[in-house]
Design an enzyme around this catalytic site. Structure first.
Site, PDB file in Angstrom:
ATOM      1  N   MET A  18       1.890   2.911  -8.073  1.00 16.12           N
ATOM      2  CA  MET A  18       1.906   2.322  -6.736  1.00 16.12           C
ATOM      3  C   MET A  18       1.233   0.959  -6.729  1.00 16.12           C
ATOM      4  SD  MET A  18      -0.876   5.068  -5.360  1.00 16.12           S
ATOM      5  CE  MET A  18      -0.312   6.295  -6.526  1.00 16.12           C
ATOM      6  N   SER A  44       5.949   4.977   1.197  1.00 18.56           N
ATOM      7  CA  SER A  44       5.074   3.846   1.518  1.00 18.56           C
ATOM      8  C   SER A  44       5.128   3.423   2.973  1.00 18.56           C
ATOM      9  CB  SER A  44       5.472   2.646   0.651  1.00 18.56           C
ATOM     10  OG  SER A  44       4.713   1.504   0.953  1.00 18.56           O
ATOM     11  N   SER A  94       0.878  -1.175   0.000  1.00 24.84           N
ATOM     12  CA  SER A  94       0.000   0.000   0.000  1.00 24.84           C
ATOM     13  C   SER A  94       0.910   1.217   0.000  1.00 24.84           C
ATOM     14  CB  SER A  94      -0.906  -0.007   1.226  1.00 24.84           C
ATOM     15  OG  SER A  94      -1.787   1.088   1.208  1.00 24.84           O
ATOM     16  N   THR A  95       0.821   2.028  -1.053  1.00 27.20           N
ATOM     17  CA  THR A  95       1.880   2.979  -1.359  1.00 27.20           C
ATOM     18  C   THR A  95       1.288   4.242  -1.964  1.00 27.20           C
ATOM     19  OG1 THR A  95       3.390   1.127  -1.796  1.00 27.20           O
ATOM     20  CG2 THR A  95       4.022   3.229  -2.731  1.00 27.20           C
ATOM     21  N   VAL A  96       2.069   5.330  -2.007  1.00 25.46           N
ATOM     22  CA  VAL A  96       1.734   6.473  -2.850  1.00 25.46           C
ATOM     23  C   VAL A  96       2.900   6.725  -3.800  1.00 25.46           C
ATOM     24  CG1 VAL A  96       0.241   7.578  -1.145  1.00 25.46           C
ATOM     25  CG2 VAL A  96       2.658   8.232  -1.251  1.00 25.46           C
TER      26      VAL A  96
END
Length: 613
Positions: free
Chosen positions: A488, A425, A406-408
């Site tokens: 992402m 992240s 789960s990231t940007v």
């Protein structure tokens, strides 16, 4: 009886006609959620609109700008970056502001307790720089610590013993010191404002928050911070995090040391000890980000750049090499096959499986066990893999691996030609689910990227960086900047990067269209390929016949952002600030736009957008 009264009386006798007819309307006017239907968008049965020009299913036009632009997964983060650019800051200043804002308004995906990587195009130096700021293991982390002391057979996926030393704040500091024109006091102000004043909960963010309720409830500090009234905040409600505002204000006043040596560091160590972890003050105080040499490969005349291990970027480069070399050897052309043809997707999936097998076989911290990148990224090696692709049938995986994340990802650019490609992240949603009391942020669970297999190069060791999924990318041509982009989503990232490169270079899509089209997402963990529902209907039956195990998906494959620079040779080059922008921000250097046009796009799968002027 008057004529008017008689008319009313007669109307009242007609079925369905009268003065007081009920006007029920929707139970959810203006999309207002309720306890029974928390997301009324799910009730919408209308068909989507089409565009009058270009790709008819494109969600929106590219955003065009010349003075500054940002593309992020949250409108508030895009606004934060624009705010800094409007104040005379450069792309690096804006990138740090966007990162801090995303950690505030999208806390399940990223934050101060996570990791950060960046690629920077410096207009002054006319070259790329790469920053690796992923956390390392506490000094007491060994295989015996997990197997004997904790009695587990793998590094936990949550809890304090999944958390490595955070790299984000160190990354902010390194970027600002080398390329920034502003300091923490200016660039962290938008995020601190959001945290103290509160921010509204967007649609995609709300869904992720709800999905983490049970796991957050296990840690009292997490429940207290993230679950007001015992549950995730409602869609469109306002969420405040005064403790995070306190943390940001402390970094504004005292800089990097507030986090790694001061009161925040003390709180991290105390929380670790109380939760059964072994993070020490020395683990934090000695942590440093690293400037590293980016990896790259040529793809049809363009140079695609990625960060080195322990990130997984080399898998994207290897996948592109395989497709460039092997597709013509197998008698095909990707552009001629096209994305409506099953064989097009078959070749991409097979190339992905080969590249990811090498990724999970070799990837590790190069300071401990460097992967053989010279061999893996050569065109000769790609040619050796062509025989492993059956053009008619799916081939079983060689090496399996975990794909979570789960990231940007976001990109920024300024009027001087500086461009930033940055990824940040917490790994899984809300990371380790361990929140630092009094400071309002979670620690990432990136430690779960290690293995306890002592024969594998990625085995856990003290002060070692684990296999990390987050990557940022950049494209150049003839040594000139073309595009900052990324995607992402855990194991999605390298395969999505390759698909975007193919979309734009082979298929001629623009910067927005590449993310509006369907893409595949193959899991190296279970050998299942997810296809967007429309793509599934189009090519799924044939791919199934070819031996692929498929899954129908909605809104999968992470989230993309991208900024492309279109130079205009007729225009004069920008005037760079003489003092690197650290003095008064006025004069011709702050008035002339870049010598060309920025074109930006943002993924409709997320909440964000691109913005500029």
């Amino acid at each position: 009886m008057s004529l008017a009264v008689l008319s009313v009386a007669l109307l009242a006798l007609v079925p369905g006609v009268g003065l007081a007819q009920p006007q029920p309307g929707s139970d959810h006017p203006f999309g207002k959620p309720s306890a029974e239907v928390p997301n009324p968008g799910e009730l919408n049965e209308a068909v989507r609109a089409s565009r009058p020009v270009g790709y008819r299913d494109q969600t929106r036009s590219e955003v065009l700008a010349r003075n500054g632009v940002a593309a992020t997964s949250n409108p508030l983060a895009t606004a934060a970056a624009e705010r800094i650019l409007l104040q005379g800051g450069n792309a690096v200043d804006a990138a740090v502001a966007a990162s801090a804002a995303l950690g505030t308004v999208e806390p399940m995906s990223t934050g101060m307790g996570g990791d950060l990587f960046a690629i920077v195009w410096s207009a002054k130096d006319q070259k790329l720089y790469s920053l690796a700021s992923s956390g390392w293991a506490p000094k007491r982390w060994t295989v015996d610590y997990f197997t004997e002391t904790l009695g587990v057979d793998e590094v936990p996926s949550s809890g304090i013993n999944s958390a490595v030393i955070p790299g984000t704040v160190s990354g902010w500091d390194a970027l600002l010191k080398r390329f920034g024109s502003m300091g923490f006091r200016e660039v962290l102000e938008p995020a601190a404002d959001y945290a103290s004043d509160g921010f509204p909960i967007h649609e995609r963010m709300h869904g992720q928050w709800v999905g983490s309720e049970n796991s957050l409830a296990r840690d009292p500090d997490s429940a207290n911070t993230w679950l007001p009234d015992g549950e995730a905040p409602e869609l469109y409600s306002i969420f405040r995090n005064p403790e995070m505002a306190r943390t940001l204000r402390s970094i504004q006043r005292h800089g990097r040391d507030a986090f790694y040596k001061g009161d925040i560091a003390k709180a991290i160590v105390e929380k670790s000890a109380s939760a059964g972890g072994v993070i020490s003050r020395d683990d934090l105080a000695k942590y440093r980000s690293e400037w590293v040499t980016p990896l790259s490969t040529d793809y049809h005349g363009y140079r695609v750049h990625q960060l080195p291990p322990p990130g997984q970027g080399f898998a994207a480069l290897e996948m592109l090499n395989i497709l460039e070399v092997c597709t013509p050897r197998l008698g095909f052309d990707l552009a001629e096959l096209g994305p409506r043809g099953p064989r097009y997707w078959h070749l991409l999936i097979e190339a992905k499986k080969l590249a990811y097998s090498d990724l999970h076989r070799y990837n590790a911290d190069p300071k401990f066990d460097p992967p053989p990148l010279n061999r893996l990224l050569s065109k000769d090696y790609a040619a050796q893999l062509c025989d492993r692709i059956d053009p008619d049938h799916a081939t079983p995986l060689e090496v399996n691996g975990v794909d979570a994340g789960s990231t940007v990802y976001f990109a920024t650019a300024d009027r001087w030609g500086n461009m930033v490609s940055l990824v940040n992240s917490n790994y899984s949603s809300f990371g380790s689910k361990v929140t630092i009391p009094g400071y309002g942020f979670v620690l990432a669970n990136r430690g779960s990227g290690f293995t306890l297999d002592e024969d594998h190069p990625n085995v856990v060791e003290p002060r070692k960086r684990p296999f990390i999924t987050i990557i940022a990318s950049f494209i150049t041509k003839n040594g000139r900047p073309v595009m900052a982009f990324g995607n992402m989503g855990g194991g999605t990232q390298p395969q999505a990067h390759a698909q975007h490169v193919i979309n734009m270079i082979d298929l001629g899509m623009n910067v927005q269209a590449t993310t509006d089209v369907a893409r595949f997402d193959h899991s190296q963990e279970n050998d299942v390929t997810s296809l967007d529902t429309h793509l599934y209907d189009l090519v799924g039956p044939t791919l199934t016949e070819m031996g692929h195990d498929l899954d129908r998906a909605y809104g999968h494959a992470g989230g993309y952002q991208g900024i492309l620079f279109e130079p205009d040779p007729r225009m004069p080059k920008p005037i760079l600030p003489r003092d690197n922008g650290k003095g008064p921000r006025h004069g011709e250097a702050y008035e002339r736009p870049v010598n060309g046009v920025y074109r930006a796009g943002s993924d409709p799968r997320k909440d964000g957008h691109a913005g500029g002027w």
